[in-house]
Scaffold this active site. Structure first.
Site, PDB file in Angstrom:
ATOM      1  N   GLU A 196      59.241  44.128  80.885  1.00 28.38           N
ATOM      2  CA  GLU A 196      59.948  44.344  82.141  1.00 28.38           C
ATOM      3  C   GLU A 196      59.655  43.099  82.967  1.00 28.38           C
ATOM      4  O   GLU A 196      58.591  42.985  83.579  1.00 28.38           O
ATOM      5  CB  GLU A 196      59.449  45.606  82.848  1.00 28.38           C
TER       6      GLU A 196
ATOM      7  N   ASP B 275      55.064  47.275  81.438  1.00 29.07           N
ATOM      8  CA  ASP B 275      55.461  47.543  82.812  1.00 29.07           C
ATOM      9  C   ASP B 275      55.140  46.339  83.696  1.00 29.07           C
ATOM     10  O   ASP B 275      54.034  45.780  83.632  1.00 29.07           O
ATOM     11  CB  ASP B 275      54.706  48.784  83.315  1.00 29.07           C
TER      12      ASP B 275
END
Length: 688
Positions: free
Chosen positions: A376, A339
């Site tokens: 990401e 993330d």
């Protein structure tokens, strides 16, 4: 107790069980005193035993350690840490707070857990999360190992553990809904759908109270531990239950050939900003674990959640590596999606580091070799590294694929050239890196944003239920409601939405790269236009299984797409060529409505491509018409002597079951012109 036994060891960190007791070790550079607290029960207001760790005899470098005879697996423990409370210098020690061990393998949560009590002054022992001593070597894996499936043969299904089975329609017994055990019951569904990997939204222990008042942190992007599975996702609520149940789930998924990828959050913690609670890291050594502003009483906030983990500090870097190794070695996880991974490129002052140590450590670690690493490649402060993320093995969520595919199918001008590049693996983004085609993880929807149904049903977000006056969530949705905002009984609008959903699914699965789909998109799951449902533990987020019957044609469509992808031939992973070599060697050509004449103009809304797939002895012709009128496309001429006509596999404008045909039953198409209806995808093939 002998003196040398009392002293303990500085390695390994955490609680390590042996035949005679347990060694406890924790890091703190700036603490002046540390107490180990042993509890009988998680709800106890007072520890059963308090053991002071002598800073002279039980401290090696900045590691505080002690061996306690008789302590066995299952014992609940925590720490109290004293030191300066001087926010202006970054010090936030609070000896009243019970702290989690950063290396705890299991975390228990009292019934009356209170985030506020960890934030306010005073003792919080009765309401604090606590750590559990664990012996990870007692589990029987029955020969299981990580699968290491080639990326070229991977279809990712992003899902939320609780949402997957929480809805009453799941058919799972009530007590098992929303758990790892509940997911096990639905593995056959995943297998039949044709996905090869589940990407689980955060399953590390998180703080559900890290949310606006009256709501919950449902998604789990609020970690308090990087080693312990989330207790609430376990049917078994005993101290070892979450650990064993998670491993049962991994083992069961592996038996059917499905990999497990974890969405990991190493960019921030649930401790929030300067007004946040003291749960673990803040109270152990605040300036070590967090990036602080120049005024060190405040936290740098590149994550958008109040703080930023100091990932390139040697101690934090080691913790991240130890966590990843643990999940691979002891929990048999197959990969990780990081993330806001771009944050891991930042140094202790928030500046970008040319060669971030933590990312190179992860990439080059021999224990992680063969593990899927997915970034990401952006953060909440504007850093966007898609196409330029560091390293040789990292895959990337291709956010530009999402944006450009959405733009094309909603009829935006200037969209066709970028869209065409995304179809063939995004060489404009990734070609310079001389990497494999699967560096691009292709997706149109994910947990963050609209579902696929909502992408074609809403022009604007509808996040009122989040109690932030609809300010939260992105405004850049690139959606189109097909003429009506929200649910409708207009059959023509519904038919168009269904077609658009299939268009997005088809392009995701047919494009060069590693495809990812969002849980429930195969049944047009809706969130009512909420594009940021992080705090919605209700039917907004849950997978309504009755939709599978309502939208059986969409489910069938994506299942057949996945089936064919499995039948494709791929080069062995160690022999595969890079994307640019693949494109140079391929026999392919772009077209418009006329062969060899693609329209790259700003007003173009259609494109076609012919590709020869030599290994499978196939010639494929793909037509993509995002125009609002039907268009007649010329087809390449074939050698009539061979007697192999063009056959239609997909036409999203046709009603089910003709929208996609089982490959072997594909219908022959007469002549050399094909009418592609408005907003449709057509795929034809012939054997060569």
């Amino acid at each position: 107790m002998a003196e040398e036994t009392k002293q303990g060891r500085s390695s390994p960190l955490g609680a390590t069980v042996s035949a005679n007791g347990t060694n406890f070790c924790v890091y703190s550079k700036h603490a002046t005193a540390i107490e180990l607290l042993l509890f009988d029960c998680v709800d106890d207001a007072r520890p059963k035993r308090v053991i002071s760790i002598d800073p002279l005899t039980n401290r090696t470098y900045h590691y505080w350690h002690i061996f306690v005879p008789g302590v066995k697996a299952g014992r609940i423990y925590g720490y109290r840490v004293d030191g300066a409370f001087d926010p202006s210098s970054g010090m936030r020690f609070d000896p009243d707070k019970v702290l989690l061990d950063p290396y705890a393998r299991s975390v228990v949560v009292p019934k009356n857990y209170s985030r506020d009590a960890a934030r306010m002054k005073g003792d919080n022992a009765a309401t604090a999360m606590k750590s559990v001593v664990v012996d990870v070597h007692t589990y029987d894996w029955e020969g299981d190992t990580p699968l290491q499936r080639p990326s070229s043969r991977t279809i990712v299904y992003e899902m939320h553990v609780r949402s997957f089975t929480r809805h009453p329609s799941s058919g799972v017994a009530e007590e098992r809904r929303g758990t790892f055990a509940g997911l096990i019951e639905k593995i056959s569904y995943l297998k039949e759908l044709g996905v090869t990997a589940v990407e689980l939204m955060p399953v590390f222990q998180f703080d559900p109270q890290d949310a606006p008042s009256g709501l919950v942190n449902y998604w789990g992007y609020a970690p308090v531990s990087f080693f312990a599975p989330h207790q609430a996702y376990s049917l078994r609520q005993d101290r070892m239950g979450p650990l064993d149940e998670f491993r049962d789930m991994v083992k069961a998924l592996h038996r059917t050939g499905i990999e497990v990828i974890l969405d990991v959050v190493f960019n921030h913690t649930a401790e929030g900003d300067h007004d946040g609670p003291t749960l673990s890291f803040r109270g152990l050594d605040n300036p070590t674990y967090y990036i602080l502003e120049q005024d060190r009483s405040y936290y740098a906030n590149y994550s958008g959640t109040g703080n930023t983990l100091n990932a390139n500090h040697p101690i934090v870097r080691r913790m991240i590596l130890d966590s990843l190794r643990y999940w691979v070695r002891e929990m048999h996880v197959d990969g990780f999606r990081f993330d806001l991974a771009a944050i891991l490129e930042r140094g202790e002052s928030g500046q970008l580091i040319p060669n971030p140590p933590v990312l190179w450590d992860i990439e080059s670690d021999p224990e992680l070799a063969g593990t899927k690493l997915i970034a990401e490649a952006w953060d909440a402060a504007g850093l966007y590294e898609v196409g330029s993320f560091i390293g040789d093995s990292w895959k990337e969520w291709n956010g530009r694929f999402r944006d450009d595919v959405r733009d094309f199918f909603r009829g935006e001008q200037h969209s066709v050239r970028n869209f065409a590049d995304r179809l063939i693996g995004s060489p404009a983004i990734y070609g310079h890196k001389e990497r494999e085609a699967e560096q691009s993880v292709n997706f149109v929807t994910c947990h963050d944003g609209f579902t696929l149904n909502d992408l074609v049903s809403y022009n604007s977000k509808h996040n009122e239920a989040n109690d932030e006056e609809n300010r939260d969530g992105t405004n850049d949705n690139r959606s189109w409601n097909c003429g009506v905002e929200g649910p409708t009984e207009d059959l023509m609008v519904e038919k168009l939405r269904n077609r658009q959903v299939k268009n997005f699914l088809a392009v995701t699965m047919l494009s060069v790269g590693m495809p990812m789909m969002l849980m429930g998109d195969e049944a047009r799951r809706t969130q009512g236009g909420n594009n940021n449902a992080y705090c919605q533990d209700n039917q907004t987020s849950w997978f309504d299984w009755t939709l599978l019957a309502k939208h059986a044609d969409v489910h069938r469509f994506v299942t057949l797409l996945n089936t064919r992808r499995h039948l494709r031939e791929f080069e062995p992973e160690n022999e595969r060529i890079c994307l640019t070599q693949l494109l140079r060697r391929a026999n392919w050509a772009w077209h418009g409505v006329k062969l060899g004449h693609p329209d790259w103009s700003a007003t173009s809304h259609s494109i076609a491509i012919t590709v020869e797939i030599r290994r499978e002895k196939l010639l494929v012709h793909l037509i993509l018409n995002a125009y609002w009128q039907p268009l007649d496309f010329e087809l390449p001429r074939l050698d009539d002597a061979l007697g192999n006509p063009w056959r239609r596999w997909i036409d999203t404008a046709l009603d089910s079951p003709r929208d996609i045909i089982e490959w072997e039953a594909a219908e022959p198409i007469p002549g050399y012109t094909y009418r592609a209806e408005s907003r449709s995808v057509v795929m034809l093939f012939t054997e060569i």
